[in-house]
Enzyme design. Structure first.
Site, short mmCIF file in Angstrom:
data_model
loop_
_atom_site.label_atom_id
_atom_site.label_comp_id
_atom_site.label_asym_id
_atom_site.label_seq_id
_atom_site.Cartn_x
_atom_site.Cartn_y
_atom_site.Cartn_z
N SER A 40 -50.13 -26.79 37.16
CA SER A 40 -49.72 -27.52 38.36
C SER A 40 -48.27 -27.28 38.76
CB SER A 40 -49.96 -29.01 38.17
OG SER A 40 -51.34 -29.28 38.04
N GLU A 45 0.78 -1.23 0.00
CA GLU A 45 0.00 0.00 0.00
C GLU A 45 0.82 1.29 0.00
OE1 GLU A 45 -3.33 0.43 -0.25
OE2 GLU A 45 -3.43 -1.72 -0.66
#
Length: 783
Positions: free
Chosen positions: A476, A197
């Protein structure tokens, strides 16, 4: 004939003399123009200088402060390895695969493992936990019959693998990154980035005249800005401080700021910032910034484990992460990667042989990117809710906190699979519309730590979190609270006869409440433990009236139920709306022997550097006596062995002896089961989001999911510690002392001093076994 030359207009005439006033005026105008031009130039210089000062202040303020808003990283529970633990070689291999370890055919390196028959050789990665630094270790684990029997290697004791990252808490701009330091960055990556780069990076001062000239010529030919001669410094400025706009004005800003950045900071700081800032991909809604995160995103590995070819691919993506996306455009990405390898070889970063070998390698990216947010959305929802009690939103989304949670990926996977597969089969058997049957699962351990949380049958999709937000009647499941309240009064034992006969109660509004048993039968006088095991509504309702609704509500509150519950008689039979996580908290207290431990999903929180912050200690409060909790657990074990959950006994391994309770609501709208073993508490719920009947009882639906989970987890048997103040005795169906060989006799635990005083006709010398081991009784349940 010759022409006479034309006379000059001035020829033959005398010039008019210029007056002194005119000459003076001209000189004055020239002085004024020069003064104005000088003022304009000075003003321009002041503006440029002022703007430069502004840019300089902007750079220093942002670059010297907190450079990035880093999301909080959330981790699962680490797998701890030690001899004697229940673990198979395949399970360890799956765990290593989830952590991104690669299989090796030779001696493994860091992040690699090699399987040889029933043993696995692995080199672990180091990791900094909240309490200690876990070093990298080279070990060999040997397995036999589902157990880790031996570990060999250097400096081996119990060790922890690094935890799996399961998600993050992101800032509003949805950027994600894993910060790295230049000193910890592989040298190959730094050299490759500069070579490809900006090969003049270490010699220029932020700008490259040659690059600028090349870009200007390209722009002139194109008639607009099409190319930039950007250095790494300029790219950093563009990404960090500016927008992606292409204009001469922005290029001017970029140039000035690049010079200023190089003026204040050295090359190492600039390169480190670039390594962390550059955009390298997209994970769903979250932008992947920096090489640290990109390494995990594409290869599920840390940077230091990447090969030359993998490093080259990451550098290749700098030129265009979307254009060269290796998952979407593999051919295009390989061409660019190979071009990077050629550049590295030509500049001497790698030799020609290494480049040749690397070009032959595949791209090596994982088939699918990690989830954009999390693969565990329901659990992450719980984590966020608990974190927001202690942290502000900004701290969670910008400080890079590390959050260590209780999630066990193996338990989570088992729970998701069990729920998904079982609901599909039940839905088809019940002929329900496709996709209409939903469910939720909560799994915890004895310490109240949530090991798994499933919010729906499609667990990997975020949406309605049924584990936390499906507030439904529990049926229950509420009954153990009624029976615990009765035992806590001291007037009841497991053998106390209860009246299971019809009753009618008229409320203040004149409405009559007349409950019925599920089987529509009346059973007369039944022992308390039978009434609970068989889930008799009439006996339970009469017991609730005998001890009082306030006592039952107080017991529910002590067990950890925080929702407001109206004081109506229907509460005795489960007309209470709770979520699966609420039920888990209630049963957690029962499973812990009467000690309430708030269920939690977070173990520790540290800074990005590993410094501990808020601790989440284990909070324990005794809310029921160990004796009464022990008796209730015995009754719930009976509910599984011979009561409403008896169909489990044929599916579970012999001797597991779980305690649990089914729950079924009116018109079979909700199917529940909550139960615990020696390792786990699991709550399961099935139903429909539209609240239409699902056609499933608790035993026929949710309990089957529960069994699927526990069978796959290879849970230990439930063998609760018998309190010293508890003894066992044989009693008959009327609650009288009996004997082991008497017909219909059962052995029950009693708090000392509460044994029945009446003997049956068959009472023998073996009626009371005060010192008998609890396992004898457990075996009687199974037989």
């Amino acid at each position: 004939m010759t022409k006479r030359p034309r006379k000059s207009p001035a020829r033959g005439r005398r010039r008019r003399p210029v007056s002194r006033r005119t000459r003076s005026g001209r000189r004055t105008n020239r002085r004024r123009w020069r003064t104005t031009a000088l003022k304009v130039a000075l003003a321009g210089l002041v503006v440029v200088a002022g703007y430069g000062i502004y840019l300089d202040a902007t750079i220093r303020a942002q670059f010297e402060g907190k450079r990035w808003t880093v999301p909080a990283h959330v981790y699962a529970r680490p797998l701890e390895l030690y001899p004697g633990m229940q673990l198979t070689a395949s399970a360890l291999q799956a765990e290593l695969g989830a952590l991104g370890y690669r299989r090796a055919h030779r001696a493994p390196r860091s992040g690699q493992f090699r399987r040889q028959g029933s043993s696995i050789e692995v080199v672990t990665r180091g990791f900094r936990f909240w309490d200690a630094e876990e070093p990298s270790r080279h070990l060999k684990a040997h397995f036999r019959n589902g157990t880790l029997v031996r570990m060999t290697g250097q400096d081996l004791g119990p060790l922890r693998l690094e935890p799996q990252r399961i998600g993050g808490i992101y800032p509003a701009h949805n950027e994600d990154r894993v910060l790295i330091r230049l000193r910890d960055t592989p040298k190959l990556l730094a050299k490759a980035l500069v070579a490809v780069e900006d090969r003049g990076f270490y010699s220029h001062h932020g700008l490259s005249p040659r690059g600028i000239a090349r870009a200007m010529w390209a722009n002139i030919k194109a008639g607009g800005v099409v190319q930039g001669g950007s250095t790494l410094t300029q790219q950093l400025v563009k990404n960090y401080f500016l927008t992606s706009e292409r204009s001469l004005w922005r290029k001017g800003q970029e140039a000035i700021m690049s010079l200023l950045l190089e003026l204040h900071y050295d090359k190492g700081e600039i390169l480190e910032a670039y390594l962390n800032e550059v955009y390298l991909g997209q994970a769903g809604p979250h932008a992947v910034h920096g090489f640290g995160l990109a390494s995990h995103f594409y290869f599920a590995q840390p940077l230091e484990e990447l090969s030359i070819a993998q490093t080259a691919l990451l550098v290749a993506l700098v030129r265009g992460a979307s254009y060269y996306n290796p998952r979407r455009h593999p051919a295009r990405a390989k061409i660019r990667r190979d071009r990077v390898l050629d550049i590295l070889a030509s500049q001497g970063v790698i030799d020609a042989g290494e480049a040749k070998v690397a070009r032959r390698e595949p791209l090596g990216v994982t088939p699918l990117p990690p989830g954009g947010t999390s693969d565990f959305p329901a659990f992450m929802d719980l984590v966020r809710r608990q974190l927001k009690r202690d942290y502000q939103e900004q701290a969670l989304t910008s400080e890079g906190l590390r959050i260590f949670t209780t999630l066990d990926p193996r338990v989570q996977a088992v729970s998701e699979q069990a729920l998904g597969q079982r609901t599909a089969r039940l839905e088809k058997a019940a002929q329900l519309p496709d996709g209409s049957l939903e469910g939720a699962v909560v799994v915890s351990n004895a310490s109240g730590e949530i090991l798994a949380l499933v919010g729906g049958r499609h667990a990997r999709f975020a949406g309605f979190n049924r584990a936390l937000d499906a507030v439904r009647p529990v049926g229950s499941l509420i009954k153990p609270a009624v029976y615990l309240a009765a035992l806590s009064t001291g007037r009841y034992t497991l053998a106390t006869p209860l009246d299971d006969t019809p009753l009618r109660v008229q409320g203040p509004d004149g409405e009559v409440w007349a409950p019925r048993n599920y089987d529509r039968q009346v059973h007369g006088s039944v022992p308390l433990h039978t009434a609970l095991a068989q889930s008799y509504n009439l006996a339970t309702a009469r017991l609730g009236f005998a001890i009082g609704i306030r006592q039952v509500l107080h017991t529910l509150e002590r067990l950890g139920v925080e929702r407001d519950i109206p004081a109506y008689p229907a509460v005795f039979l489960g007309a209470v709306n709770l979520s699966p996580i609420d039920v888990a908290q209630m049963y957690q207290t029962l499973a812990s022997g009467g000690f309430r431990t708030p269920i939690r999903s977070i173990l520790e929180v540290t800074t990005a550097d590993g410094e501990p912050l808020a601790r989440y200690p284990l909070a324990v409060e005794q809310v029921a006596s160990p004796e009464n909790a022990y008796l209730l657990t015995a009754a719930l074990q009976s509910a599984v062995s011979s009561g409403t959950g008896r169909s489990l006994t044929g599916r579970l391994p012999a001797g597991m002896a779980p305690a649990g309770k089914t729950g079924t609501t009116d018109e079979l709208r909700d199917s529940w089961f909550a139960g615990y073993t020696g390792d786990f508490l699991v709550v399961t719920w099935l139903g429909r989001d539209d609240n239409k009947p699902a056609g499933l009882t608790g035993a026929g639906g949710a309990m089957q999911v529960w069994a699927d989970i526990l069978i796959r987890l290879r849970s230990r048997p439930l063998n609760p510690v018998q309190p010293p103040n508890v003894e066992y005795a044989w009693v008959d169906g009327q609650g009288r002392l009996s004997g082991a060989r008497c017909s219909g006799a059962v052995q029950l635990p009693f708090v000392r001093g509460t044994l029945p005083t009446e003997n049956s006709a068959c009472v023998g010398d073996d009626a009371v076994g005060a010192g008998q081991d609890v396992m004898d009784w457990l075996r009687s349940l199974i037989d």
